[in-house]
Design a protein around this motif. Structure first.
Motif, PDB file in Angstrom:
ATOM      1  N   CYS A 141       0.806  -1.226   0.000  1.00 18.23           N
ATOM      2  CA  CYS A 141       0.000   0.000   0.000  1.00 18.23           C
ATOM      3  C   CYS A 141       0.840   1.278   0.000  1.00 18.23           C
ATOM      4  O   CYS A 141       0.290   2.385  -0.057  1.00 18.23           O
ATOM      5  CB  CYS A 141      -0.920   0.016   1.223  1.00 18.23           C
ATOM      6  SG  CYS A 141      -2.143  -1.314   1.230  1.00 18.23           S
ATOM      7  N   HIS A 149      -2.626  -1.214  -8.999  1.00 19.36           N
ATOM      8  CA  HIS A 149      -4.083  -1.228  -9.061  1.00 19.36           C
ATOM      9  C   HIS A 149      -4.572  -2.670  -9.080  1.00 19.36           C
ATOM     10  O   HIS A 149      -4.030  -3.511  -9.813  1.00 19.36           O
ATOM     11  CB  HIS A 149      -4.588  -0.534 -10.329  1.00 19.36           C
ATOM     12  CG  HIS A 149      -4.097   0.868 -10.507  1.00 19.36           C
ATOM     13  ND1 HIS A 149      -4.642   1.946  -9.847  1.00 19.36           N
ATOM     14  CD2 HIS A 149      -3.090   1.364 -11.277  1.00 19.36           C
ATOM     15  CE1 HIS A 149      -4.012   3.051 -10.204  1.00 19.36           C
ATOM     16  NE2 HIS A 149      -3.069   2.724 -11.076  1.00 19.36           N
ATOM     17  N   LYS A 161     -14.293  -2.114 -10.076  1.00 18.75           N
ATOM     18  CA  LYS A 161     -13.802  -1.375  -8.922  1.00 18.75           C
ATOM     19  C   LYS A 161     -12.291  -1.521  -8.889  1.00 18.75           C
ATOM     20  O   LYS A 161     -11.767  -2.638  -8.906  1.00 18.75           O
ATOM     21  CB  LYS A 161     -14.415  -1.927  -7.631  1.00 18.75           C
ATOM     22  CG  LYS A 161     -13.712  -1.484  -6.340  1.00 18.75           C
ATOM     23  CD  LYS A 161     -13.797   0.018  -6.096  1.00 18.75           C
ATOM     24  CE  LYS A 161     -13.135   0.374  -4.758  1.00 18.75           C
ATOM     25  NZ  LYS A 161     -13.130   1.841  -4.514  1.00 18.75           N
ATOM     26  N   PHE A 163      -8.980  -0.998  -6.723  1.00 15.57           N
ATOM     27  CA  PHE A 163      -8.404  -0.761  -5.407  1.00 15.57           C
ATOM     28  C   PHE A 163      -6.969  -0.286  -5.621  1.00 15.57           C
ATOM     29  O   PHE A 163      -6.183  -0.935  -6.331  1.00 15.57           O
ATOM     30  CB  PHE A 163      -8.419  -2.037  -4.572  1.00 15.57           C
ATOM     31  CG  PHE A 163      -9.800  -2.547  -4.268  1.00 15.57           C
ATOM     32  CD1 PHE A 163     -10.500  -2.075  -3.173  1.00 15.57           C
ATOM     33  CD2 PHE A 163     -10.389  -3.500  -5.091  1.00 15.57           C
ATOM     34  CE1 PHE A 163     -11.774  -2.539  -2.892  1.00 15.57           C
ATOM     35  CE2 PHE A 163     -11.663  -3.969  -4.817  1.00 15.57           C
ATOM     36  CZ  PHE A 163     -12.365  -3.495  -3.718  1.00 15.57           C
ATOM     37  N   GLU A 167      -6.247   1.379  -0.231  1.00 13.35           N
ATOM     38  CA  GLU A 167      -7.446   0.554  -0.394  1.00 13.35           C
ATOM     39  C   GLU A 167      -7.110  -0.927  -0.572  1.00 13.35           C
ATOM     40  O   GLU A 167      -7.972  -1.778  -0.385  1.00 13.35           O
ATOM     41  CB  GLU A 167      -8.238   1.006  -1.618  1.00 13.35           C
ATOM     42  CG  GLU A 167      -8.810   2.402  -1.549  1.00 13.35           C
ATOM     43  CD  GLU A 167      -9.533   2.760  -2.829  1.00 13.35           C
ATOM     44  OE1 GLU A 167     -10.610   3.353  -2.737  1.00 13.35           O
ATOM     45  OE2 GLU A 167      -9.010   2.439  -3.926  1.00 13.35           O
ATOM     46  N   ILE A 168      -5.878  -1.213  -0.941  1.00  7.83           N
ATOM     47  CA  ILE A 168      -5.514  -2.604  -1.227  1.00  7.83           C
ATOM     48  C   ILE A 168      -5.310  -3.353   0.085  1.00  7.83           C
ATOM     49  O   ILE A 168      -4.511  -2.961   0.932  1.00  7.83           O
ATOM     50  CB  ILE A 168      -4.242  -2.681  -2.100  1.00  7.83           C
ATOM     51  CG1 ILE A 168      -4.462  -1.936  -3.418  1.00  7.83           C
ATOM     52  CG2 ILE A 168      -3.869  -4.133  -2.369  1.00  7.83           C
ATOM     53  CD1 ILE A 168      -3.221  -1.850  -4.283  1.00  7.83           C
ATOM     54  N   ALA A 172      -9.183  -7.247  -0.807  1.00  2.06           N
ATOM     55  CA  ALA A 172      -9.217  -6.754  -2.182  1.00  2.06           C
ATOM     56  C   ALA A 172      -8.619  -7.776  -3.148  1.00  2.06           C
ATOM     57  O   ALA A 172      -9.148  -7.990  -4.245  1.00  2.06           O
ATOM     58  CB  ALA A 172      -8.467  -5.424  -2.285  1.00  2.06           C
TER      59      ALA A 172
END
Length: 338
Positions: A141, A149, A161, A163, A167-168, A172
């Motif tokens: 991250c 991505h 979507k 991530f 967000e990862i 995910a």
């Protein structure tokens, strides 16, 4: 000193066939003329991308290669130098056919089509979670190393979507690899997700960012072309699977070809739209020999053959097309969509 090229990687998903991508990435990481600026990955491509990002975030190509080997040894690949030569005499086609025709696989396949994964104990994702647990998400991250991505499909909206950055998470990666006939949807922040291959396999559009280099190198593991007509029920299902998981990629490649055409004929002025350069590492001849069975049932001999084929294909790309990086596409999109 040899010229260095910054490139973006687009890593397809395809279950255990992602061992091909492992071999290709291992070869690319060993070549210090290549710098990876960004990665977009789906399903097995997301897992491969996470391993590479985990290593490169420390500034270490060697650690990235070690993380890849760790991931695939957990999947079931055998890397022992005394054992792997024996696999060279084993036909991946014969193994794939044997697994596909085995009563156990056919029962599992029929069961998966008839019974919802929600009716079963939720234990299948545990194996993937254990593999992911060996990776550092602080590094994955982080802002250090390539932009990363991960693509998944929002079940409710049907949209992709992405991530990215913080967000990862393990969830995910699991969402990106969630085949809906095998696993319950993965819930993240109140939304539910299935395999990213339905909407972006892999997603190319995040790699169009102007801050990134023009070159996008796709590592493709689902055959784009299959000359023979599938006539058996099994072959028809296999080809449906391939087409389904290539549709989003072909759609984005067609859009790139459209932009390239506008740039060539002067309709779009210089700098108005990013004119990306597309390259591909693939081995459709080998992938056409394999069925969907060896995507979902990992086999050490098949994964060993795939890893070797991926390394060979990447070396061929570096030998033949390295000088084209930054200059021109080596995938003829105009001919592809003629």
């Amino acid at each position: 000193m040899a010229e260095m090229h910054r490139i973006n990687l687009a890593l397809q998903g395809g279950g255990a066939h992602g061992a091909f991508t492992w071999g290709a990435l291992d070869e690319l990481l060993a070549d210090e003329r290549i710098e990876i600026a960004a990665i977009s990955g789906t399903s097995a491509g997301a897992l491969n991308g996470a391993a590479v990002k985990c290593g490169l975030a420390t500034g270490s190509r060697a650690l990235a290669r070690e993380r890849l080997e760790m991931v695939w040894s957990q999947v079931g690949a055998v890397t022992d130098v005394w054992i792997t030569p024996w696999f060279a005499v084993t036909s991946p086609l014969a193994i794939s056919h044997a697994i596909e025709m085995s009563p156990g696989y056919q029962m599992m396949d029929a069961f998966g089509r008839a019974v919802s994964p929600y009716a079963l104990p939720d234990t299948a994702p545990d194996a993937l979670r254990r593999i992911i647990s060996h990776l550092s998400f602080d590094r994955i991250c982080s802002d250090v190393g390539p932009v990363f991505h991960v693509g998944a499909t929002n079940v409710r909206s049907g949209k992709i979507k992405l991530f990215t950055g913080a967000e990862i998470s393990p969830e995910a990666i699991m969402a990106s690899a969630c085949l809906p006939t095998l696993f319950p949807a993965v819930e993240i922040d109140g939304e539910h997700y299935w395999d990213g291959g339905y909407t972006g396999n892999p997603a190319l559009f995040p790699l169009f960012d102007r801050a990134l280099p023009r070159d996008i190198l796709i590592i493709n593991i689902n055959p784009l072309d299959r000359p023979e007509l599938p006539v058996t029920a099994r072959d028809i299902q296999n080809r449906i699977n391939e087409i389904s998981f290539n549709t989003s990629l072909l759609r984005e490649l067609r859009a790139i070809e459209f932009v390239q055409r506008l740039v060539r004929n002067g309709t779009v002025g210089p700098g108005q739209m990013k004119d990306v350069l597309v390259h591909m590492i693939a081995d459709d001849a080998l992938m056409r020999q394999l069925s969907v069975a060896t995507k979902t049932v990992p086999n050490a001999a098949v994964m060993n053959a795939l890893r070797s084929a991926g390394a060979t294909a990447a070396k061929r790309f570096l030998d033949q097309d390295f000088d084209d990086l930054g200059q021109r596409s080596t995938v003829d999109l105009e001919a592809m969509f003629a």
